[in-house]
Design a protein around this motif. Structure first.
Motif, PDB file in Angstrom:
ATOM      1  N   TYR A  19       0.836  -1.210   0.000  1.00  0.00           N
ATOM      2  CA  TYR A  19       0.000   0.000   0.000  1.00  0.00           C
ATOM      3  C   TYR A  19       0.871   1.262   0.000  1.00  0.00           C
ATOM      4  O   TYR A  19       0.529   2.279  -0.610  1.00  0.00           O
ATOM      5  CB  TYR A  19      -0.972  -0.011   1.199  1.00  0.00           C
ATOM      6  N   ARG A  20       2.000   1.179   0.665  1.00  0.00           N
ATOM      7  CA  ARG A  20       2.929   2.323   0.671  1.00  0.00           C
ATOM      8  C   ARG A  20       3.512   2.564  -0.719  1.00  0.00           C
ATOM      9  O   ARG A  20       3.656   3.713  -1.162  1.00  0.00           O
ATOM     10  CB  ARG A  20       4.053   2.083   1.681  1.00  0.00           C
ATOM     11  N   ALA A  21       3.871   1.478  -1.413  1.00  0.00           N
ATOM     12  CA  ALA A  21       4.440   1.626  -2.757  1.00  0.00           C
ATOM     13  C   ALA A  21       3.407   2.245  -3.713  1.00  0.00           C
ATOM     14  O   ALA A  21       3.739   3.117  -4.529  1.00  0.00           O
ATOM     15  CB  ALA A  21       4.917   0.269  -3.283  1.00  0.00           C
ATOM     16  N   MET A  22       2.147   1.840  -3.571  1.00  0.00           N
ATOM     17  CA  MET A  22       1.087   2.437  -4.403  1.00  0.00           C
ATOM     18  C   MET A  22       0.966   3.926  -4.107  1.00  0.00           C
ATOM     19  O   MET A  22       0.826   4.743  -5.013  1.00  0.00           O
ATOM     20  CB  MET A  22      -0.271   1.784  -4.094  1.00  0.00           C
ATOM     21  N   ALA A  23       1.005   4.272  -2.813  1.00  0.00           N
ATOM     22  CA  ALA A  23       0.878   5.681  -2.420  1.00  0.00           C
ATOM     23  C   ALA A  23       2.037   6.497  -2.988  1.00  0.00           C
ATOM     24  O   ALA A  23       1.850   7.624  -3.474  1.00  0.00           O
ATOM     25  CB  ALA A  23       0.850   5.797  -0.895  1.00  0.00           C
ATOM     26  N   LEU A  24       3.233   5.908  -2.961  1.00  0.00           N
ATOM     27  CA  LEU A  24       4.410   6.597  -3.512  1.00  0.00           C
ATOM     28  C   LEU A  24       4.216   6.847  -5.005  1.00  0.00           C
ATOM     29  O   LEU A  24       4.556   7.919  -5.524  1.00  0.00           O
ATOM     30  CB  LEU A  24       5.665   5.733  -3.277  1.00  0.00           C
ATOM     31  N   TYR A  25       3.639   5.870  -5.670  1.00  0.00           N
ATOM     32  CA  TYR A  25       3.390   6.026  -7.109  1.00  0.00           C
ATOM     33  C   TYR A  25       2.464   7.218  -7.366  1.00  0.00           C
ATOM     34  O   TYR A  25       2.757   8.082  -8.191  1.00  0.00           O
ATOM     35  CB  TYR A  25       2.784   4.737  -7.674  1.00  0.00           C
ATOM     36  N   PHE A  26       1.348   7.278  -6.627  1.00  0.00           N
ATOM     37  CA  PHE A  26       0.400   8.385  -6.819  1.00  0.00           C
ATOM     38  C   PHE A  26       1.073   9.721  -6.484  1.00  0.00           C
ATOM     39  O   PHE A  26       0.862  10.726  -7.158  1.00  0.00           O
ATOM     40  CB  PHE A  26      -0.842   8.212  -5.924  1.00  0.00           C
ATOM     41  N   ASP A  27       1.893   9.704  -5.457  1.00  0.00           N
ATOM     42  CA  ASP A  27       2.565  10.926  -5.023  1.00  0.00           C
ATOM     43  C   ASP A  27       3.498  11.441  -6.122  1.00  0.00           C
ATOM     44  O   ASP A  27       3.489  12.619  -6.471  1.00  0.00           O
ATOM     45  CB  ASP A  27       3.352  10.609  -3.745  1.00  0.00           C
ATOM     46  N   ARG A  28       4.283  10.543  -6.672  1.00  0.00           N
ATOM     47  CA  ARG A  28       5.234  10.952  -7.713  1.00  0.00           C
ATOM     48  C   ARG A  28       4.527  11.373  -8.990  1.00  0.00           C
ATOM     49  O   ARG A  28       4.973  12.268  -9.692  1.00  0.00           O
ATOM     50  CB  ARG A  28       6.178   9.793  -8.025  1.00  0.00           C
ATOM     51  N   LYS A  29       3.448  10.717  -9.292  1.00  0.00           N
ATOM     52  CA  LYS A  29       2.727  11.001 -10.528  1.00  0.00           C
ATOM     53  C   LYS A  29       1.910  12.280 -10.412  1.00  0.00           C
ATOM     54  O   LYS A  29       1.524  12.883 -11.392  1.00  0.00           O
ATOM     55  CB  LYS A  29       1.815   9.824 -10.872  1.00  0.00           C
ATOM     56  N   GLY A  30       1.650  12.695  -9.177  1.00  0.00           N
ATOM     57  CA  GLY A  30       0.862  13.899  -8.969  1.00  0.00           C
ATOM     58  C   GLY A  30      -0.639  13.634  -9.068  1.00  0.00           C
ATOM     59  O   GLY A  30      -1.426  14.542  -9.335  1.00  0.00           O
ATOM     60  N   THR A  31      -1.036  12.380  -8.869  1.00  0.00           N
ATOM     61  CA  THR A  31      -2.470  12.020  -8.897  1.00  0.00           C
ATOM     62  C   THR A  31      -3.203  12.792  -7.793  1.00  0.00           C
ATOM     63  O   THR A  31      -2.691  12.908  -6.681  1.00  0.00           O
ATOM     64  CB  THR A  31      -2.623  10.507  -8.619  1.00  0.00           C
ATOM     65  N   ASP A  32      -4.385  13.311  -8.125  1.00  0.00           N
ATOM     66  CA  ASP A  32      -5.203  13.973  -7.100  1.00  0.00           C
ATOM     67  C   ASP A  32      -5.820  12.866  -6.232  1.00  0.00           C
ATOM     68  O   ASP A  32      -6.757  12.182  -6.649  1.00  0.00           O
ATOM     69  CB  ASP A  32      -6.298  14.803  -7.774  1.00  0.00           C
ATOM     70  N   VAL A  33      -5.275  12.686  -5.027  1.00  0.00           N
ATOM     71  CA  VAL A  33      -5.684  11.539  -4.206  1.00  0.00           C
ATOM     72  C   VAL A  33      -7.058  11.727  -3.555  1.00  0.00           C
ATOM     73  O   VAL A  33      -7.542  10.844  -2.863  1.00  0.00           O
ATOM     74  CB  VAL A  33      -4.625  11.183  -3.123  1.00  0.00           C
ATOM     75  N   ASN A  34      -7.675  12.897  -3.808  1.00  0.00           N
ATOM     76  CA  ASN A  34      -9.047  13.079  -3.327  1.00  0.00           C
ATOM     77  C   ASN A  34     -10.062  12.729  -4.404  1.00  0.00           C
ATOM     78  O   ASN A  34     -11.262  12.798  -4.164  1.00  0.00           O
ATOM     79  CB  ASN A  34      -9.255  14.523  -2.868  1.00  0.00           C
ATOM     80  N   ASP A  35      -9.560  12.398  -5.580  1.00  0.00           N
ATOM     81  CA  ASP A  35     -10.426  12.167  -6.729  1.00  0.00           C
ATOM     82  C   ASP A  35     -10.377  10.689  -7.108  1.00  0.00           C
ATOM     83  O   ASP A  35      -9.399  10.210  -7.673  1.00  0.00           O
ATOM     84  CB  ASP A  35      -9.923  13.065  -7.877  1.00  0.00           C
ATOM     85  N   GLU A  36     -11.436   9.985  -6.790  1.00  0.00           N
ATOM     86  CA  GLU A  36     -11.430   8.533  -7.019  1.00  0.00           C
ATOM     87  C   GLU A  36     -11.260   8.184  -8.497  1.00  0.00           C
ATOM     88  O   GLU A  36     -10.595   7.198  -8.833  1.00  0.00           O
ATOM     89  CB  GLU A  36     -12.721   7.897  -6.460  1.00  0.00           C
ATOM     90  N   ALA A  37     -11.819   9.012  -9.379  1.00  0.00           N
ATOM     91  CA  ALA A  37     -11.689   8.726 -10.816  1.00  0.00           C
ATOM     92  C   ALA A  37     -10.215   8.812 -11.225  1.00  0.00           C
ATOM     93  O   ALA A  37      -9.742   8.021 -12.054  1.00  0.00           O
ATOM     94  CB  ALA A  37     -12.535   9.706 -11.619  1.00  0.00           C
ATOM     95  N   ALA A  38      -9.486   9.756 -10.647  1.00  0.00           N
ATOM     96  CA  ALA A  38      -8.060   9.901 -10.970  1.00  0.00           C
ATOM     97  C   ALA A  38      -7.288   8.688 -10.449  1.00  0.00           C
ATOM     98  O   ALA A  38      -6.395   8.153 -11.125  1.00  0.00           O
ATOM     99  CB  ALA A  38      -7.516  11.193 -10.349  1.00  0.00           C
ATOM    100  N   ILE A  39      -7.638   8.229  -9.257  1.00  0.00           N
ATOM    101  CA  ILE A  39      -6.997   7.032  -8.688  1.00  0.00           C
ATOM    102  C   ILE A  39      -7.255   5.845  -9.604  1.00  0.00           C
ATOM    103  O   ILE A  39      -6.344   5.109  -9.984  1.00  0.00           O
ATOM    104  CB  ILE A  39      -7.555   6.742  -7.261  1.00  0.00           C
TER     105      ILE A  39
END
Ligand code: DC
Length: 222
Positions: A38-58
């Motif tokens: 789960y941490r590795a996934m979070a790191l991916y979103f962080d680096r990619k700049g995914t809006d983590v409040n937006d489920e569609a973006a996730i």
């Protein structure tokens, strides 16, 4: 019931990974750290700049991350798209982000599937939040490892002091742990809870060796 699976769940800082690693070594099994995934996934979103409040973006970005666990020279490493991220995922900020992004169904189903594949290939001791309830519901032994918030905070504080961190703040750590519990226990999908058939082990007043001995004894009784 699957005798070659042990599930260990519990809140942050209860000692799950320390205990699970020692038991895996004793039994000669593989240890699977699902929090690291789960941490590795979070790191991916962080680096990619995914809006983590937006489920569609996730949902759109989730498939861009290939998360892998491997053993190199006897030590477990976590890879994200081929890169060893074992150290960077330990940052507190990434742990908090992982707690947040683990609420999403697309993240959970992707990692749950990977975890089940790992458990089919070899005997495993797996730790996380939803192993006994969701990932390995037939595990031969399920442990719910807990400790009081104060004890968990003190352990984390001692760890930081040991590492040479000078400005560790015990009361801030205690607040962070309480906030993490709240988030992990109250999300909609697969929240942290004790499986009905799990054995609860409160480690507040136990040494690591006592906890390991207790879990091994429970395993042998089955
Ligand atoms: O165990 P950890 O602190 O490395 O886990 C980081 C976060 O990942 C945790 O706060 C919640 C999430 N997690 C989860 O939702 N399910 C799991 N099986 C393991 C971790």
């Amino acid at each position: 019931m699957k005798k070659n699976q042990i599930a260990i769940d519990g809140p942050a800082g209860a000692g799950k990974s320390t205990i699970a690693k020692m038991i895996a070594a004793q039994l000669g099994w593989i240890y699977v750290d699902t929090g690291a995934m789960y941490r590795a996934m979070a790191l991916y979103f962080d680096r990619k700049g995914t809006d983590v409040n937006d489920e569609a973006a996730i949902d759109r970005d989730v498939d861009g991350a290939a998360v892998e666990l491997a053993v190199v020279d006897g030590t477990q490493v976590v890879r994200l798209n081929g890169e060893d991220v074992s150290t960077v995922i330990r940052e507190q900020r990434i742990g908090e982000l992982a707690s947040w992004t683990s609420r999403y169904g697309s993240v959970r189903s992707k990692l749950t599937e990977l975890q089940r594949v790992l458990a089919e290939q070899q005997p495993v001791i797996m730790d996380g939040r939803d192993i006994g309830t969701t990932v390995l519901p037939d595990a031969g032994l399920k442990i719910y490892l807990t400790a009081s918030t104060a004890v968990r905070a003190k352990r984390r504080y001692d760890e930081l002091v040991e590492k040479g961190v000078r400005d560790a703040d015990l009361s801030a750590i205690e607040k962070e742990i309480a906030a993490r519990d709240e988030q992990d226990m109250n999300r909609e999908i697969s929240p942290l809870r004790k499986a009905d058939d799990a054995v609860e082990v409160d480690t507040s007043d136990m040494t690591i060796d006592e906890v390991v001995a207790r879990v091994i004894a429970l395993y042998q009784e089955r």
